[in-house]
Design an enzyme around this catalytic site. Structure first.
Site, short mmCIF file in Angstrom:
data_model
loop_
_atom_site.label_atom_id
_atom_site.label_comp_id
_atom_site.label_asym_id
_atom_site.label_seq_id
_atom_site.Cartn_x
_atom_site.Cartn_y
_atom_site.Cartn_z
N MET A 42 0.81 -1.20 0.00
CA MET A 42 0.00 0.00 0.00
C MET A 42 0.84 1.26 0.00
SD MET A 42 -0.24 1.80 3.16
CE MET A 42 -0.39 0.45 4.30
N PRO A 43 1.89 1.28 0.74
CA PRO A 43 2.57 2.57 0.70
C PRO A 43 3.21 2.79 -0.67
CG PRO A 43 3.31 1.24 2.57
CD PRO A 43 2.59 0.34 1.63
N LEU A 44 3.17 4.04 -1.11
CA LEU A 44 3.95 4.47 -2.26
C LEU A 44 5.04 5.37 -1.72
CD1 LEU A 44 4.46 4.65 -5.30
CD2 LEU A 44 2.81 6.53 -5.39
#
Lengths: 127, 127, 127
Positions: free
Chosen positions: C1-3
């Protein structure tokens, strides 16, 4: 209003990249009612060693064709509208540039409507 | 605290780009009380085919001189302060580098104060 | 999920940059329970004149080794978890690539869980 950042590994033609931009914009017009003239897109091409992604997440494999799209837009769209946007972008890219829908990553960042100035130093969306 | 991303089409001199950074920072100091030493700016130069913008939006024309500025900053500024910031940046750029105020695009992304670390692995703004 | 967007001044080796990515990701796995396969990192190398930072802020000096890390992630982590993440990244970078913890800048942007699509045009985290 949306500011779109498109990131991919270098090696794709200018025509390919323009089509990616066209598809993303058209999906925004259709799915979330973005005005056709409201297009501000920045594309960044990365060397492979500056584009670090796991080969698979949530059962979805990613190849070197992965396109990462981050869109800053006004808050308030429903989850249904966001889903329609994701589908429109992924299907559109698959049709237009033959990228697998698996290789389309999308991230939305929502902001308030007074957080934009489109020129002249004015907050055009502020009430 | 603010992280500033400045994007423009390649071809401008280093002096031009530095002046753009100076003006944006000075407007933040004056309009929204940003500390003078709180300056973190990233400039990205794009080829023209990686900078895809409509020629006009909301009646405001955009040329190849368009400068896109995205600022991540703490939440809570009033709309009036944001308007003052937009005006300060647009007027300042027009004065300093002769870019038309029409060609100044600004996007704000607001975050919580505990969302920053300025070094040493510490959340300096967290209470 | 993290970018994750990692920005630094050009001149570091590919091995250095990969280690930076590895450390940031490992800290996210350990400190905020990020799945190991959930890795999407974009590195951008800037010329020095496109990386404009004050030499000192809040008493912390910054050198040309400064690494600016901006992470877009799901909202809701506590301040304690964020602090653990900052510490993990700064200590990890100091250990792995000998960058001073003073030269590690981190910015978090939080979004809703329905704001992601990891492929196939689907909002995998939406309920």
């Amino acid at each position: 209003m949306p500011l779109v950042r498109i990131s991919l590994i270098e090696g794709k033609s200018a025509e390919f990249r323009r089509k990616v931009g066209d598809v993303v914009h058209q999906a925004m017009v259709v799915a979330i009612n973005c005005p056709p003239q409201d297009r501000f897109q920045l594309i960044t091409e990365h060397t492979k060693d500056n584009f670090l992604c796991a080969p698979e997440y949530l059962g979805i494999p990613h190849t070197d064709d992965l396109i990462i799209i981050q869109i800053t837009l006004n808050e308030g769209r429903t989850t249904e509208l966001k889903k329609a946007l994701y589908q429109g972008i992924a299907e559109g890219l698959n049709n237009a540039v033959s990228v697998s829908a698996q290789d389309v990553f999308i991230s939305l960042v929502e902001v308030k409507k007074e957080n934009w100035s489109f020129g002249n130093g004015i907050a055009q969306y502020a009430t």
